[in-house]
Scaffold this active site. Structure first.
Site, mmCIF file in Angstrom:
data_model
loop_
_atom_site.group_PDB
_atom_site.id
_atom_site.type_symbol
_atom_site.label_atom_id
_atom_site.label_comp_id
_atom_site.label_asym_id
_atom_site.label_seq_id
_atom_site.Cartn_x
_atom_site.Cartn_y
_atom_site.Cartn_z
ATOM 1 N N LYS A 82 39.262 11.574 37.487
ATOM 2 C CA LYS A 82 39.127 11.720 38.976
ATOM 3 C C LYS A 82 39.328 10.620 39.557
ATOM 4 C CE LYS A 82 35.203 13.601 41.708
ATOM 5 N NZ LYS A 82 33.914 14.159 41.896
ATOM 6 N N SER A 157 33.027 18.382 44.079
ATOM 7 C CA SER A 157 34.264 17.613 44.543
ATOM 8 C C SER A 157 35.203 17.251 43.514
ATOM 9 C CB SER A 157 33.674 16.379 44.986
ATOM 10 O OG SER A 157 33.070 15.642 44.063
ATOM 11 N N SER A 181 29.255 18.333 41.385
ATOM 12 C CA SER A 181 30.561 18.549 41.435
ATOM 13 C C SER A 181 31.378 18.375 40.218
ATOM 14 C CB SER A 181 31.030 16.959 42.179
ATOM 15 O OG SER A 181 30.636 17.365 43.556
HETATM 16 N N1 GLN Z 1 28.540 19.138 46.806
HETATM 17 C C1 GLN Z 1 27.768 18.145 46.707
HETATM 18 C C2 GLN Z 1 27.812 17.099 47.830
HETATM 19 O O1 GLN Z 1 28.601 17.528 48.759
HETATM 20 C C3 GLN Z 1 27.711 17.200 45.538
HETATM 21 C C4 GLN Z 1 28.877 16.675 45.329
HETATM 22 C C5 GLN Z 1 29.036 15.695 44.181
HETATM 23 O O2 GLN Z 1 28.296 16.287 43.030
HETATM 24 N N2 GLN Z 1 29.565 14.893 43.944
HETATM 25 O O3 GLN Z 1 27.452 16.177 48.016
#
Ligand code: GLN
Length: 508
Positions: A82, A157, A181
């Site tokens: 990532k 994400s 994410s």
């Molecule tokens: N969807 C969550 C957010 O928008 C989690 C994001 C993540 O785990 N990086 O913060």
């Protein structure tokens, strides 16, 4: 071994084939790179591919194998990472304009560990900007698409990492999980996604979002593959002061044939929170019910547990994570990193223009929210309160785990939705209802493929029928129980069945 055989196998088999020189690391890497180049225009999974470096490293592995030198447990296996994980090669952008072209002067600890284990890191994957999102749509380089249905999001994400593995480009990719994410994109893409216990994996070189929540973990197509990649990354790192000194144990050994036999589920105490049973898409409810019936059939005990703060977790998370993000993102000021505005007057103007131009809407929203909840006058009402609820959420898990070995539930309340379908931020945040609390409590959790479901909602509007979509089921376990969690996950994987191959261009 053909490209189809290389990409269609699992990571452990590919690793073994390379180690026994049935196939070269170079051939494996070329198969991955070719497929990535072919599919990226459709999926937008990668921001950068590093073909030359990857092939050079694969050749080194081949030379060492030919000499009979010892190689690491991931020798020759291509892995995607990532783009919020720092690499001293290529750029590290977090899919944000503010970091466009940013070159890290050093490698993240996990990059060093994977490379010394012989992994071939070949590309950086697209993500929601600064890991803020649940869909891959806030990526500054355009939305990432789901290989199961390219009109849909792959989840976020860690969107590009999920799309790359689900499309058969590689067997493993790394994600980061602050509130879901890794697990939610795994669920939307029929993958295994492991969020380790807070502190289990070094965050040194992971661009910070919510420092008390962030963890790095693998997305793979099988539990054993996840265990292998995790085992290489886990363990204490003196460069990360929050890194834990607890022993890692043997996550790979835990995933042996005995663990994978669903007969091992007999006598297991599986916690089922009543809060997870309602409010889901019908396909999610049906597959969760099917799993409970299967467990019953294998002699596991279903234990009713209560997690009344499940939904409150969302509000708690969306105070704590933005608060930490607002502080972490203060460093992107147009001076030290990435984007600087072309036209500015005084210093304040330089800061504010650079940040206005560099950050996307969701990131700005989080910075505003975080600054607000930390400001004097609101701190007690929001931030301090959220920390108090955080403690209660931890206690709730402790009470539940006193009665069961693991907690089972859906990973997300719905299957993958269409790109552009969720415009309201709060609706988007609700996607994380089953995932954020594991981060809040710092425990470990894994999302598994739970089966396929039809989705009649959110139709394309052009009358085309939707293909079946993957649904994920999540297992949560107490902190530092990764080996046990993964062993149980192996049995679940056999019980639930392995995912079919995504319909995107057949491998070959
Ligand atoms: N969807 C969550 C957010 O928008 C989690 C994001 C993540 O785990 N990086 O913060």
């Amino acid at each position: 071994m053909s490209a189809a055989a290389i990409l269609g196998s699992d990571l452990v088999s590919l690793r073994d084939a390379i180690a026994s020189r049935a196939i070269s690391a170079e051939a494996a890497t070329r198969a991955t790179l070719d497929r990535a180049e072919r599919l990226n225009p459709t999926l937008n999974a990668f921001h950068e591919l590093h073909a030359e470096r990857a092939i050079a490293r694969a050749r080194e592995i081949d030379v060492r194998l030919a000499r009979g030198d010892a190689v690491g447990p991931l020798a020759g296996v291509p892995i995607a990472i990532k783009d919020n994980i720092a690499t001293s090669w290529g750029s590290t952008t977090c899919s944000s304009k503010i970091l466009a072209g940013f070159k890290s002067p050093y490698d993240a600890t996990i990059v060093e560990r994977l490379e010394s284990a012989g992994a071939i890191l070949f590309g950086k994957t697209n993500m929601d900007e600064f890991a803020m999102g649940s869909s891959g749509e806030t990526c500054a380089w355009g939305p990432v698409r789901n290989p199961w249905d390219t009109s849909r999001v792959p989840g976020g994400s860690s969107a590009g990492s999920a799309a790359a593995v689900a499309a058969g480009i590689c067997h493993a990719a790394l994600g980061s999980d602050t509130g879901g994410s890794i697990r939610q994109p795994a669920a939307f893409s029929a993958l295994v996604g492991l969020k380790p216990t807070y502190g289990r994996v070094s965050r040194y070189g992971l661009v910070a979002f919510g420092s008390s929540l962030d963890q790095i973990g693998p997305l793979t197509r099988s539990v054993r593959d996840a265990a292998l990649v995790h085992s290489v990354m886990a363990g204490h790192d003196h460069r990360d002061s929050t890194s834990a000194t607890e022993l890692v144990g043997d996550p790979v050994g835990a995933c042996d044939d005995r663990a994978a036999d669903p007969a091992s589920l007999k006598g297991l105490q599986v916690g089922i929170p009543s809060q997870y049973l309602t409010g889901n898409h019908p396909g999610v409810d049906a597959l969760f019910a099917r799993a409970r019936a299967q467990l019953h059939g294998y002699g596991a005990t279903l234990v009713e547990v209560e997690l009344p703060l499940t939904e409150v977790g969302i509000s708690t998370y969306y105070v704590i994570a933005p608060a930490e993000a607002s502080s972490n993102l203060a460093r992107y000021d147009g001076i030290r990193y990435g984007h600087r505005t072309e036209q500015s007057g005084d210093l304040f103007d330089l800061y504010s223009r650079s940040r206005s131009e560099g950050f996307g809407t969701e990131v700005k929203r989080r910075i505003m929210l975080g600054t607000y909840v930390l400001s004097s006058g609101y701190y007690d009402a929001y931030y301090r309160r959220a920390l108090q609820v955080r403690r209660l959420i931890k206690q709730e898990f402790d009470t539940a785990f006193a009665k069961c070995d693991v907690i089972l539930g859906p990973t997300a309340p719905t299957p993958a939705f269409r790109i552009g379908a969720v415009q309201d931020p709060v609706t988007m945040y609700m996607n994380d209802v089953y995932t954020v609390n594991a981060n809040i409590a710092g425990i470990c959790a894994v999302s598994l493929y739970g089966g396929m479901a039809k989705d009649s909602t959110g139709s394309a509007g052009d009358g085309t029928a939707s293909p079946d979509l993957p649904i994920g089921l999540q297992l949560q376990a107490p902190a530092f129980q990764e080996p046990r969690l993964l062993a149980i996950a192996c049995a679940f994987e056999s019980m639930l069945g392995r995912a079919p191959v995504s319909p995107i261009a057949p491998i070959g």
